[in-house]
Design a protein around this motif. Structure first.
Motif, PDB file in Angstrom:
ATOM      1  N   ALA A   9       0.821  -1.214   0.000  1.00 20.88           N
ATOM      2  CA  ALA A   9       0.000   0.000   0.000  1.00 20.88           C
ATOM      3  C   ALA A   9       0.854   1.263   0.000  1.00 20.88           C
ATOM      4  CB  ALA A   9      -0.912  -0.014   1.225  1.00 20.88           C
ATOM      5  N   PHE A  10       2.001   1.224   0.661  1.00 21.67           N
ATOM      6  CA  PHE A  10       2.820   2.436   0.749  1.00 21.67           C
ATOM      7  C   PHE A  10       3.531   2.716  -0.579  1.00 21.67           C
ATOM      8  CE2 PHE A  10       2.411   0.816   5.088  1.00 21.67           C
ATOM      9  CZ  PHE A  10       1.812   1.913   5.677  1.00 21.67           C
ATOM     10  N   GLN A  11       3.878   1.635  -1.285  1.00 25.72           N
ATOM     11  CA  GLN A  11       4.451   1.822  -2.624  1.00 25.72           C
ATOM     12  C   GLN A  11       3.392   2.424  -3.553  1.00 25.72           C
ATOM     13  OE1 GLN A  11       5.657  -2.273  -2.924  1.00 25.72           O
ATOM     14  NE2 GLN A  11       7.840  -1.768  -2.809  1.00 25.72           N
ATOM     15  N   LEU A  12       2.162   1.950  -3.393  1.00 20.98           N
ATOM     16  CA  LEU A  12       1.060   2.476  -4.196  1.00 20.98           C
ATOM     17  C   LEU A  12       0.837   3.963  -3.900  1.00 20.98           C
ATOM     18  CD1 LEU A  12      -1.309   1.983  -6.151  1.00 20.98           C
ATOM     19  CD2 LEU A  12      -2.677   1.260  -4.195  1.00 20.98           C
ATOM     20  N   ILE A  13       0.875   4.307  -2.625  1.00 18.65           N
ATOM     21  CA  ILE A  13       0.706   5.722  -2.242  1.00 18.65           C
ATOM     22  C   ILE A  13       1.833   6.551  -2.866  1.00 18.65           C
ATOM     23  CG2 ILE A  13       0.798   7.344  -0.294  1.00 18.65           C
ATOM     24  CD1 ILE A  13      -0.514   5.069   1.417  1.00 18.65           C
TER      25      ILE A  13
ATOM     26  N   LEU B 129       4.756  11.088   8.571  1.00 16.45           N
ATOM     27  CA  LEU B 129       3.952  11.455   7.395  1.00 16.45           C
ATOM     28  C   LEU B 129       2.722  10.557   7.275  1.00 16.45           C
ATOM     29  CD1 LEU B 129       4.388  13.462   5.026  1.00 16.45           C
ATOM     30  CD2 LEU B 129       5.501  11.619   3.787  1.00 16.45           C
ATOM     31  N   TYR B 130       2.911   9.268   7.505  1.00 17.62           N
ATOM     32  CA  TYR B 130       1.814   8.312   7.359  1.00 17.62           C
ATOM     33  C   TYR B 130       0.967   8.190   8.634  1.00 17.62           C
ATOM     34  CZ  TYR B 130       4.065   6.796   3.037  1.00 17.62           C
ATOM     35  OH  TYR B 130       4.595   6.759   1.783  1.00 17.62           O
ATOM     36  N   LYS B 144      -5.869   3.241   4.345  1.00 13.79           N
ATOM     37  CA  LYS B 144      -6.961   3.248   3.366  1.00 13.79           C
ATOM     38  C   LYS B 144      -7.248   4.692   2.927  1.00 13.79           C
ATOM     39  CE  LYS B 144     -10.752   1.481   1.302  1.00 13.79           C
ATOM     40  NZ  LYS B 144     -11.883   0.713   1.774  1.00 13.79           N
ATOM     41  N   GLN B 145      -7.315   5.597   3.909  1.00 10.04           N
ATOM     42  CA  GLN B 145      -7.596   7.006   3.618  1.00 10.04           C
ATOM     43  C   GLN B 145      -6.537   7.584   2.668  1.00 10.04           C
ATOM     44  OE1 GLN B 145      -7.836   9.429   7.200  1.00 10.04           O
ATOM     45  NE2 GLN B 145      -7.841  11.323   5.996  1.00 10.04           N
ATOM     46  N   MET B 146      -5.277   7.257   2.925  1.00  9.82           N
ATOM     47  CA  MET B 146      -4.201   7.794   2.085  1.00  9.82           C
ATOM     48  C   MET B 146      -4.220   7.184   0.687  1.00  9.82           C
ATOM     49  SD  MET B 146      -1.022   8.217   4.703  1.00  9.82           S
ATOM     50  CE  MET B 146      -1.323   6.776   5.700  1.00  9.82           C
ATOM     51  N   VAL B 147      -4.471   5.871   0.616  1.00  7.25           N
ATOM     52  CA  VAL B 147      -4.530   5.214  -0.692  1.00  7.25           C
ATOM     53  C   VAL B 147      -5.652   5.840  -1.524  1.00  7.25           C
ATOM     54  CG1 VAL B 147      -5.051   3.060  -1.909  1.00  7.25           C
ATOM     55  CG2 VAL B 147      -3.519   3.015   0.044  1.00  7.25           C
ATOM     56  N   LEU B 192      13.281  -1.081   5.575  1.00  7.26           N
ATOM     57  CA  LEU B 192      14.582  -1.708   5.302  1.00  7.26           C
ATOM     58  C   LEU B 192      14.433  -2.830   4.269  1.00  7.26           C
ATOM     59  CD1 LEU B 192      16.254  -1.718   8.843  1.00  7.26           C
ATOM     60  CD2 LEU B 192      16.635  -0.125   6.952  1.00  7.26           C
ATOM     61  N   ARG B 193      13.254  -3.474   4.270  1.00  5.40           N
ATOM     62  CA  ARG B 193      13.000  -4.520   3.265  1.00  5.40           C
ATOM     63  C   ARG B 193      12.631  -3.905   1.915  1.00  5.40           C
ATOM     64  NH1 ARG B 193      10.457  -7.215   7.447  1.00  5.40           N
ATOM     65  NH2 ARG B 193       8.394  -6.546   6.785  1.00  5.40           N
ATOM     66  N   HIS B 194      12.048  -2.706   1.957  1.00  6.49           N
ATOM     67  CA  HIS B 194      11.627  -2.026   0.714  1.00  6.49           C
ATOM     68  C   HIS B 194      12.186  -0.601   0.698  1.00  6.49           C
ATOM     69  CE1 HIS B 194       8.733  -5.249  -0.092  1.00  6.49           C
ATOM     70  NE2 HIS B 194       8.349  -5.144   1.153  1.00  6.49           N
ATOM     71  N   PRO B 195      13.467  -0.449   0.384  1.00  3.47           N
ATOM     72  CA  PRO B 195      14.083   0.891   0.436  1.00  3.47           C
ATOM     73  C   PRO B 195      13.409   1.906  -0.499  1.00  3.47           C
ATOM     74  CG  PRO B 195      15.748  -0.826   0.154  1.00  3.47           C
ATOM     75  CD  PRO B 195      14.421  -1.493  -0.008  1.00  3.47           C
ATOM     76  N   SER B 196      12.680   1.410  -1.509  1.00  6.72           N
ATOM     77  CA  SER B 196      12.015   2.345  -2.422  1.00  6.72           C
ATOM     78  C   SER B 196      10.980   3.205  -1.689  1.00  6.72           C
ATOM     79  CB  SER B 196      11.344   1.592  -3.566  1.00  6.72           C
ATOM     80  OG  SER B 196      10.260   0.834  -3.086  1.00  6.72           O
ATOM     81  N   LEU B 197      10.544   2.743  -0.502  1.00  7.00           N
ATOM     82  CA  LEU B 197       9.574   3.524   0.271  1.00  7.00           C
ATOM     83  C   LEU B 197      10.161   4.853   0.743  1.00  7.00           C
ATOM     84  CD1 LEU B 197       7.845   0.763   2.440  1.00  7.00           C
ATOM     85  CD2 LEU B 197       6.945   1.928   0.441  1.00  7.00           C
TER      86      LEU B 197
END
Lengths: 27, 212
Positions: A9-13, B129-130, B144-147, B192-197
């Motif tokens: 979900a965070f990648q999507l955001i 931020l989140y 959900k709200q942010m998506v 750390l598992r998804h640095p693209s975040l």
């Protein structure tokens, strides 16, 4: 849709959000 | 009469105090060396950043402060765009919670986005931020709200079923304590598992533009 299930979900955001602070530096 | 004079004296005292406080309100570039010491910026980067701040803060009202409209204008070149994240970032920059940004707030917040800023600062900022309700954890409802908000802003269309499924999988992975929320430790592990975040948490411009 199958591919969309593989991102979280965070990648999507991040993809959908227009937020990129580099706008500050662009004329 | 004496009471009246006393009242005038008190009023003058209050006014002088207010003026004094106002003068002490740091707006501009007071001491670049202090900011350079307390952030990852060099003195010349702080000075370059101040030039950017002056430009942004004079776009609507030339008062040496950035309001939300100027912030949006600088980011998107329009003040018409609705952006949940721009609002959220402004609120996080606005550490004095007065609806305007002075140079120090602006510089300290942008310091987190510097390529040399510690990873932990970037993780903390992105977590805040989140954490829309600032409860110390990220709830499913907030995600959900942010998506939904960001999909609507971008014109992307996904069914509610797909969105729910993506959020389910995200919590399956992130919520390792199985309490229905993501705390800072779980967020850190996910990032750390998804640095693209953290991709948007680093601005190469801060190094390139501020030193040129």
């Amino acid at each position: 849709d199958k591919n969309s299930h593989q991102i979280n979900a965070f990648q999507l955001i991040g993809m959908a959000s227009s937020l990129d602070l580099s706008g500050f530096f662009e004329d | 009469m004496l009471q009246c004079l006393e009242g005038v004296k008190q009023l003058c005292g209050v006014l002088l105090k207010c003026c004094d406080l106002d003068l002490k309100q740091p707006k501009g570039l007071e001491d670049p060396e202090i900011l350079a010491r307390e952030t990852v910026f060099s003195v010349s980067e702080v000075e370059a950043l101040y030039e950017l701040f002056k430009k942004i803060s004079s776009a609507v009202i030339d008062d040496g402060l950035i309001n939300k409209e100027e912030f949006q204008l600088a980011l998107f070149k329009t003040n018409k765009k609705e952006s949940l994240f721009a609002d959220r970032v402004f609120d996080l920059f606005d550490t004095k919670h007065n609806g305007i940004l002075g140079f120090e707030e602006f510089a300290r917040a942008l310091s987190v986005f510097h390529p040399n800023a510690p990873l932990d600062e970037k993780i903390d900022f992105s977590f805040q931020l989140y954490d829309l309700k600032q409860q110390g954890f990220i709830e499913r409802q907030e995600v959900k709200q942010m998506v939904v908000a960001t999909l609507a802003e971008s014109g992307m269309n996904l069914s509610d079923e797909v969105i729910e499924s993506i959020i389910d999988k995200t919590f399956e992975e992130a919520d390792t304590k199985h309490d229905g929320k993501i705390d800072k430790e779980e967020w850190r592990n996910l990032v750390l598992r998804h640095p693209s975040l953290l991709k948007n948490m680093t601005l190469q411009y801060l190094k390139v533009k501020c030193t040129s």
